[in-house]
Write a protein that holds these residues in place. Structure first.
Motif, mmCIF file in Angstrom:
data_model
loop_
_atom_site.group_PDB
_atom_site.id
_atom_site.type_symbol
_atom_site.label_atom_id
_atom_site.label_comp_id
_atom_site.label_asym_id
_atom_site.label_seq_id
_atom_site.Cartn_x
_atom_site.Cartn_y
_atom_site.Cartn_z
ATOM 1 N N UNK A 1 -78.527 -85.135 97.278
ATOM 2 C CA UNK A 1 -77.485 -84.285 96.662
ATOM 3 C C UNK A 1 -77.971 -82.870 96.360
ATOM 4 N N UNK A 2 -78.849 -82.358 97.224
ATOM 5 C CA UNK A 2 -79.278 -80.954 97.062
ATOM 6 C C UNK A 2 -78.205 -80.072 97.679
ATOM 7 N N UNK A 3 -77.992 -78.903 97.088
ATOM 8 C CA UNK A 3 -76.965 -77.995 97.616
ATOM 9 C C UNK A 3 -77.515 -77.331 98.872
ATOM 10 N N UNK A 4 -76.871 -77.596 100.014
ATOM 11 C CA UNK A 4 -77.478 -77.141 101.279
ATOM 12 C C UNK A 4 -77.474 -75.634 101.469
ATOM 13 N N UNK A 5 -76.649 -74.910 100.707
ATOM 14 C CA UNK A 5 -76.640 -73.454 100.872
ATOM 15 C C UNK A 5 -77.650 -72.747 99.958
ATOM 16 N N UNK A 6 -78.390 -73.522 99.180
ATOM 17 C CA UNK A 6 -79.435 -72.932 98.324
ATOM 18 C C UNK A 6 -80.804 -73.411 98.798
ATOM 19 N N UNK B 1 -71.426 -86.568 99.549
ATOM 20 C CA UNK B 1 -72.885 -86.659 99.397
ATOM 21 C C UNK B 1 -73.307 -86.398 97.937
ATOM 22 N N UNK B 2 -72.365 -86.480 97.053
ATOM 23 C CA UNK B 2 -72.585 -86.405 95.597
ATOM 24 C C UNK B 2 -73.111 -85.057 95.106
ATOM 25 N N UNK B 3 -73.005 -84.018 95.945
ATOM 26 C CA UNK B 3 -73.465 -82.695 95.508
ATOM 27 C C UNK B 3 -72.590 -82.161 94.367
#
Lengths: 250, 266
Positions: free
Chosen positions: A89-94, B122-124
């Motif tokens: 659940x990491x923010x892919x744009x950061x 994806x729970x983000x």
């Protein structure tokens, strides 16, 4: 007592996922919630942090009724908790640094202080600062899991909630994450709640284990109590579900 | 059959209600938030850089097609003098806002729905909430506001391109020179025409932003759920825009007539 479930029920589309469950989690312990897929393990965990609200019953965190809080109060309460999700659940744009520092980005810290904080948290999960400027998709899945743990630690939480932290990991990474949970819980003196279907790991690092079956509590006790239980349902459940791991442990 | 129609009707109304309340929630959050401008400007620049080539190409060809069609009709009445005015009026009043909103729906709407849907499954989004940030404020408001503001900028850009393209085609293929083309523009394209074009564009882009963000934000069920959210976002947006087009046209015409009757303005 630090977390308390009092007769909590929850249904999804007519299916009762949690049925009047009550239990307590003590301060500083490593508490495992195990069970087959779909028995309500993750749902239980999400109730603690207020991502889901129960239909009946109450959840208390530090004697504060979570399900009665409004969104502002929940935001304050959530600062006490670090949640590690099933997906990283990491923010892919950061990049990794911004992901780790996400929770403290509005705290008027300088770029240098943010970097320092990110490095410190990454060091706790045995990652070095070389990956700070990389994006989540540029590092391995195991590393992403560790970064998500580092992110959960940023706000110095009193509670760490892990939702299937070892899912989709190879055995070596699995062990590393399990060791990390134990190490962090002991060194930071936090209460850890781990949702897992890995009995092997639960018996290795848990202080107490809760076994869920069809939305009800099948068993609750220390690892020794669970291992030596004469409850025929529990024996059947463990032998059915975790036969391989159980053999290894026995 | 009656039950099916009834259920579909109720579902439709329920969906409209849910989207409207989602939009209101986002706008309330926007009003309360003070430090969102960096996120909004980043999103505006993303929307503009992703859309300007498509708008440019579409603008060139739509301008050209319209002028050829109008020329065909006007030539038979020997009324080519009105070519510039009619062409520009149609572009500003109707074709431009509609085209920009469809392009935004296809490109930015689908992109936003897919991005937010993936973040949801994806729970983000849950992670953002757990880290003490309101996901509506962090993810939805910047996207919505950016789509709405960008639509006006893109409309302006698209109109300029279309009008110049139309002028060029009129000169080369229809024998109407630049001056003759431009001379009739003020006659057909007044302040009200321009305003109504921009009002329509704002309404359509609000629909694009609300539907796309709502569908992405509420996606469930893994990759299949995201796919469904994107498809629904694209299809529903077009459907709602067509309905909104009729309603805004009717409403703006009504206001225009009322204004003309009361104040005698054009």
């Amino acid at each position: 007592m630090s977390i308390c479930f009092d007769k909590v029920s929850k249904s999804f589309g007519g299916k009762k996922v949690l049925d009047q469950i009550s239990f307590e989690i003590n301060k500083g312990e490593i508490f495992f919630i195990i069970g087959k897929s779909g028995v309500g393990k993750s749902v239980t965990l999400k109730h603690i942090i207020g991502l889901l609200k129960p239909e009946q019953g109450n959840i208390f965190l530090d004697e504060c009724c979570v399900n009665e809080l409004n969104s502002e109060e929940l935001t304050i309460l959530r600062q006490k908790c670090g949640m590690v999700f099933q997906h990283p659940a990491l923010l892919d744009f950061l990049n990794i640094k911004d992901n780790v520092c996400f929770g403290i980005r509005n705290q008027q810290l300088t770029a240098e202080e943010l970097k320092k904080s990110a490095c410190a948290k990454l060091a706790l999960v045995h990652l070095n600062e070389k990956i700070l400027n990389q994006y989540p998709h540029e590092v391995s899945f195991g590393m992403q899991k560790r970064v998500s743990i580092a992110r959960a630690l940023t706000l110095n939480p009193q509670y760490l909630l892990f939702d299937e932290p070892t899912t989709s990991l190879d055995p070596i990474s699995k062990n590393a994450i399990n060791d990390l949970i134990l190490e962090l819980s002991r060194s930071l003196n936090v209460t850890s709640v781990v949702v897992s279907h890995d009995i092997d790991c639960a018996l290795k690092i848990a202080d107490r284990i809760l076994v869920l079956e069809d939305g009800k509590i099948l068993a609750l006790g220390t690892t020794t109590e669970i291992k030596n239980s004469k409850n025929p349902f529990l024996i059947e459940f463990l032998s059915e579900t975790f036969i391989n791991s159980w053999d290894q442990v026995s | 059959m009656i039950t099916y129609v009834k259920n579909t009707g109720f579902d439709f109304l329920h969906e409209i209600g849910a989207i409207t309340s989602f939009f209101i929630q986002a706008m309330r959050t926007f009003r309360k938030t003070k430090d969102n401008y960096d996120l909004i400007t980043t999103q505006i620049s993303l929307v503009l850089t992703r859309s300007y080539t498509t708008v440019m190409i579409a603008g060139i060809f739509v301008g050209a097609i319209l002028v050829l069609q109008f020329d065909l009709m006007l030539r038979s009445y020997d009324a080519q003098i009105f070519l510039g005015g009619l062409n520009t009026s149609a572009l500003v009043r109707e074709i431009g806002p509609l085209l920009i909103s469809f392009l935004l729906a296809g490109k930015i709407g689908a992109y936003s729905a897919a991005e937010l849907g993936t973040m949801r499954v994806t729970e983000q989004i849950d992670a953002i909430e757990c880290l003490g940030t309101n996901p509506i404020q962090y993810l939805i408001v910047p996207r919505m506001v950016a789509i709405m503001i960008s639509s006006l900028i893109l409309l302006m850009f698209g109109l300029v391109i279309s009008i110049f393209s139309a002028m060029l085609i009129a000169q080369v293929f229809c024998g109407v020179n630049f001056l003759r083309f431009a001379s009739s523009i003020p006659r057909f394209t007044g302040l009200w025409t321009i305003s109504s074009g921009f009002i329509k564009s704002l309404v359509y882009s609000t629909i694009v932003a609300s539907v796309a963000c709502y569908k992405g934000y509420t996606a469930t069920g893994g990759a299949r759920g995201v796919g469904k959210a994107v498809t629904q976002a694209s299809v529903y947006v077009c459907f709602y825009i067509v309905i909104a087009n009729f309603l805004t046209s009717y409403f703006l015409d009504f206001i225009y007539e009322m204004g003309r009757l009361i104040f005698g303005i054009y």
